[in-house]
Design a protein around this motif. Structure first.
Motif, PDB file in Angstrom:
ATOM      1  N   SER B 131       0.860  -1.191   0.000  1.00  0.00           N
ATOM      2  CA  SER B 131       0.000   0.000   0.000  1.00  0.00           C
ATOM      3  C   SER B 131       0.890   1.232   0.000  1.00  0.00           C
ATOM      4  O   SER B 131       2.102   1.125   0.163  1.00  0.00           O
ATOM      5  CB  SER B 131      -0.901   0.019   1.226  1.00  0.00           C
ATOM      6  OG  SER B 131      -0.178   0.478   2.353  1.00  0.00           O
ATOM      7  N   TYR B 136      -0.625  -3.961   3.831  1.00  0.00           N
ATOM      8  CA  TYR B 136      -1.766  -4.334   4.673  1.00  0.00           C
ATOM      9  C   TYR B 136      -2.104  -5.791   4.442  1.00  0.00           C
ATOM     10  O   TYR B 136      -1.741  -6.363   3.415  1.00  0.00           O
ATOM     11  CB  TYR B 136      -2.979  -3.422   4.419  1.00  0.00           C
ATOM     12  CG  TYR B 136      -3.667  -3.593   3.069  1.00  0.00           C
ATOM     13  CD1 TYR B 136      -3.171  -2.970   1.930  1.00  0.00           C
ATOM     14  CD2 TYR B 136      -4.808  -4.373   2.945  1.00  0.00           C
ATOM     15  CE1 TYR B 136      -3.807  -3.111   0.703  1.00  0.00           C
ATOM     16  CE2 TYR B 136      -5.457  -4.514   1.717  1.00  0.00           C
ATOM     17  CZ  TYR B 136      -4.944  -3.882   0.598  1.00  0.00           C
ATOM     18  OH  TYR B 136      -5.568  -4.033  -0.610  1.00  0.00           O
ATOM     19  N   SER B 160      -5.443  -9.381  13.215  1.00  0.00           N
ATOM     20  CA  SER B 160      -4.888  -8.412  14.154  1.00  0.00           C
ATOM     21  C   SER B 160      -3.740  -9.035  14.950  1.00  0.00           C
ATOM     22  O   SER B 160      -2.678  -8.424  15.128  1.00  0.00           O
ATOM     23  CB  SER B 160      -6.008  -7.941  15.087  1.00  0.00           C
ATOM     24  OG  SER B 160      -5.531  -6.948  15.942  1.00  0.00           O
ATOM     25  N   MET B 163      -0.633  -9.396  12.621  1.00  0.00           N
ATOM     26  CA  MET B 163       0.014  -8.118  12.275  1.00  0.00           C
ATOM     27  C   MET B 163       0.754  -7.534  13.471  1.00  0.00           C
ATOM     28  O   MET B 163       1.792  -6.898  13.320  1.00  0.00           O
ATOM     29  CB  MET B 163      -1.019  -7.122  11.746  1.00  0.00           C
ATOM     30  CG  MET B 163      -1.571  -7.504  10.379  1.00  0.00           C
ATOM     31  SD  MET B 163      -0.305  -7.760   9.103  1.00  0.00           S
ATOM     32  CE  MET B 163      -0.219  -6.113   8.399  1.00  0.00           C
ATOM     33  N   PRO B 172      -3.142  -2.919  15.589  1.00  0.00           N
ATOM     34  CA  PRO B 172      -3.403  -2.823  14.141  1.00  0.00           C
ATOM     35  C   PRO B 172      -4.826  -2.335  13.861  1.00  0.00           C
ATOM     36  O   PRO B 172      -5.777  -2.752  14.518  1.00  0.00           O
ATOM     37  CB  PRO B 172      -3.235  -4.272  13.666  1.00  0.00           C
ATOM     38  CG  PRO B 172      -2.427  -4.961  14.706  1.00  0.00           C
ATOM     39  CD  PRO B 172      -2.766  -4.294  15.991  1.00  0.00           C
ATOM     40  N   GLY B 216      -3.810   2.312   2.062  1.00  0.00           N
ATOM     41  CA  GLY B 216      -3.339   1.734   3.325  1.00  0.00           C
ATOM     42  C   GLY B 216      -3.990   2.364   4.539  1.00  0.00           C
ATOM     43  O   GLY B 216      -3.317   2.616   5.536  1.00  0.00           O
ATOM     44  N   CYS B 218      -6.018   0.942   6.514  1.00  0.00           N
ATOM     45  CA  CYS B 218      -6.071  -0.016   7.634  1.00  0.00           C
ATOM     46  C   CYS B 218      -4.942  -1.030   7.494  1.00  0.00           C
ATOM     47  O   CYS B 218      -4.345  -1.177   6.438  1.00  0.00           O
ATOM     48  CB  CYS B 218      -7.437  -0.699   7.726  1.00  0.00           C
ATOM     49  SG  CYS B 218      -7.890  -1.661   6.276  1.00  0.00           S
ATOM     50  N   ASP B 219      -4.635  -1.721   8.598  1.00  0.00           N
ATOM     51  CA  ASP B 219      -3.577  -2.735   8.596  1.00  0.00           C
ATOM     52  C   ASP B 219      -4.129  -4.119   8.293  1.00  0.00           C
ATOM     53  O   ASP B 219      -3.418  -4.986   7.801  1.00  0.00           O
ATOM     54  CB  ASP B 219      -2.878  -2.752   9.966  1.00  0.00           C
ATOM     55  CG  ASP B 219      -2.322  -1.388  10.327  1.00  0.00           C
ATOM     56  OD1 ASP B 219      -1.533  -0.853   9.529  1.00  0.00           O
ATOM     57  OD2 ASP B 219      -2.696  -0.836  11.383  1.00  0.00           O
ATOM     58  N   VAL B 220      -5.395  -4.316   8.645  1.00  0.00           N
ATOM     59  CA  VAL B 220      -6.059  -5.606   8.403  1.00  0.00           C
ATOM     60  C   VAL B 220      -7.379  -5.309   7.704  1.00  0.00           C
ATOM     61  O   VAL B 220      -8.239  -4.615   8.263  1.00  0.00           O
ATOM     62  CB  VAL B 220      -6.332  -6.345   9.732  1.00  0.00           C
ATOM     63  CG1 VAL B 220      -7.071  -7.662   9.465  1.00  0.00           C
ATOM     64  CG2 VAL B 220      -5.043  -6.603  10.505  1.00  0.00           C
ATOM     65  N   LEU B 221      -7.538  -5.787   6.491  1.00  0.00           N
ATOM     66  CA  LEU B 221      -8.774  -5.573   5.750  1.00  0.00           C
ATOM     67  C   LEU B 221      -9.564  -6.879   5.749  1.00  0.00           C
ATOM     68  O   LEU B 221      -9.115  -7.882   5.199  1.00  0.00           O
ATOM     69  CB  LEU B 221      -8.467  -5.136   4.317  1.00  0.00           C
ATOM     70  CG  LEU B 221      -9.692  -4.863   3.441  1.00  0.00           C
ATOM     71  CD1 LEU B 221     -10.453  -3.634   3.941  1.00  0.00           C
ATOM     72  CD2 LEU B 221      -9.278  -4.660   1.988  1.00  0.00           C
TER      73      LEU B 221
END
Lengths: 330, 330
Positions: B131, B136, B160, B163, B172, B216, B218-221
């Motif tokens: 990203s 991510y 989560s 990450m 995250p 980017g 979010c860290d976890v989609l």
């Protein structure tokens, strides 16, 4: 040919809408019925030396905004420019309607005021996306978040009719967005839609994987509105991010700036090919009369293109073709 | 730390797998248990001067290919390198398992031979995507085409944990892939998943639109596997198409070639940042022991990275963290 225009829809209304309408009258010789606040239209036209020749004005003082609930178009905002335009279209006072306003309001307003083609279960938004081999239609681009298999079949039929009659593609290749190419891929929705599309009166080429969408392996890509909206916005998002990074490299230092100057003609041609303004927006397919959604961010050029496509939409008898195909699919 | 390696999975097995394994032993000091046809492994190692120091070999003569039905991994191909590796992992003979073989087979094999974490409804594939702000995790990348809301909640919890423990991101940001940012957007699946994730022990930031994935935010989609697979492959497809066109412009003529030379360092750095080989593949989350899926096209470098991540996966006690979080979400 008379096109009904929502003069107060979109981020740049009414100025760019009026400019685009005037340019369309000059270029295509169509008549235009402008819906909106008459005094504001006349003032903006006068202040900007925009000719209103070939245009009538229907006074509609309200405006439905992006902040309004879409349903308000037929409730508290009955006198808005969009609702007025849709009523005039339903009454036969024009051949097609174009708006750059709220997509949600246009969907609800069209369904309730213009009505659907007999037998069509849901209207769908059908944006045109650039591809390596030219462009392709994505249907549904986000109107129906939850879909049944027979809706996807109808999306394929409607998209095929539009691509043939308006975009001039013979026997358009219809593909189903899926997670693999085998007929067994996807969930229940995809399995049943695959089976229905295989029997439908369209040139169905089977499942298409997301990796292959941008290559342009099909002319009409069928998806439920949730997946379609993700496809539409992710394509924009990835392209925007990549172009932003390339631009950054070309602006980073003197070498980058020199390089940029050398490849400018190629970059410009590529950018024009990728530019969705060329396609003006998206037809709304399934209504009993032609409704065209221009981009919310339309400038005069994009709106002029939208009017041109609305003319072709009406001239091409897309709706008659859809009605015939529905007979054929039964 | 002992990593179990499927020496016969992936397009470039066994040569690149052996090279990557040897590089990992040298770089990270881990031990490796190679599963596959022993005589072939020894011959390929000898022919290519690859040291097998730090590695044991478990003879497993069969190979499960991309053409095999995934379920064959526990039926007719019980003696394949992948099944053998998974059984050794389940028996505690190593800390993690890495394979570049068939994703479908790895999913079925892991679920049946290694089993799921108690309380976890489904395993999910969790690829890492580049990203604008770094990278991510997308979960589920395609393991579960049809999902229930509680599965999406668990994907958020598992992603989560990974990450935070493996990629070193504090708290995250977990986002739900949707067609708009408002909590009312999407279908029933998204509405209920939104509600569950809001109460889950993760840093839930709400819905994320597809336009914003590549930025980017979010860290976890979190997404169902159908949507996730479309996101994964469309990101690759759009990026591939755009890079292909830019490359064409830079190779079109002498000016283009000169320009390419001038911006090469910037382009190379950008390409490296976009290169998924850096992330080696995707963890399979939900199994009771660490399973890591390397890219099918892995070269030695990508496979070495996959082994590094598998080490971190085991060291970081991701599975213990998921177990604790599951308690917290009840």
């Amino acid at each position: 040919m008379k096109i009904i225009v929502d003069a107060f829809g979109g981020d740049n209304a009414p100025l760019e809408i009026l400019k685009g309408s005037a340019a369309a009258v000059a270029a295509y010789g169509c008549d235009i019925l402008l819906c909106g606040d008459e005094s504001v239209i006349r003032k903006v036209a006068a202040d900007n030396q925009i000719s209103l020749a070939g245009m009538e004005i229907v006074h509609a003082p309200d405006v439905i905004s992006m902040e309004d609930e879409p349903g308000e178009v037929v409730k508290t905002k009955k006198n808005c420019s969009m609702a007025e335009g849709l009523r005039r279209l339903a009454a036969g006072e024009g051949d097609a309607f174009v708006s750059a306003g709220s997509t949600g309001a246009l969907l609800i307003g069209s369904t309730l005021l213009v009505k659907r083609i007999k037998g069509i279960k849901r209207c769908a938004l059908a944006p045109i996306l650039p591809s390596d081999s030219g462009f392709y239609m994505l249907i549904d681009g986000g109107a129906n978040v939850e879909c049944r298999p027979e809706m996807l079949e109808q999306f394929g039929i409607m998209g095929s009719a539009y691509m043939e009659k308006v975009m001039g593609i013979k026997a358009p290749k219809v593909g189903l967005a899926n997670v693999g190419t085998e007929p067994t891929k996807g969930g229940e929705l995809q399995h049943e839609a695959f089976s229905l599309l295989s029997k439908a009166p369209v040139n169905f080429i089977g499942n298409v994987e997301a990796r292959d969408f941008p290559a342009g392996v099909c002319d009409v890509l069928v998806a439920d509105g949730f997946t379609g909206n993700v496809i539409l916005k992710l394509t924009e998002g990835v392209a925007g991010t990549l172009f932003g990074n390339i631009k950054g490299i070309l602006k980073a230092n003197l070498k980058g700036k020199l390089a940029a100057a050398m490849i400018m003609p190629g970059l410009k041609a590529f950018k024009k090919r990728m530019d969705t303004d060329e396609y003006g927006g998206a037809p709304l397919l399934g209504t009993s009369k032609p409704v065209f959604k221009a981009h919310g961010s339309s400038n005069a050029y994009a709106f002029q293109n939208a009017i041109r496509l609305a003319c072709d939409f009406a001239k091409g008898n897309v709706i008659g073709t859809i009605e015939e195909s529905l007979q054929g699919s039964k």
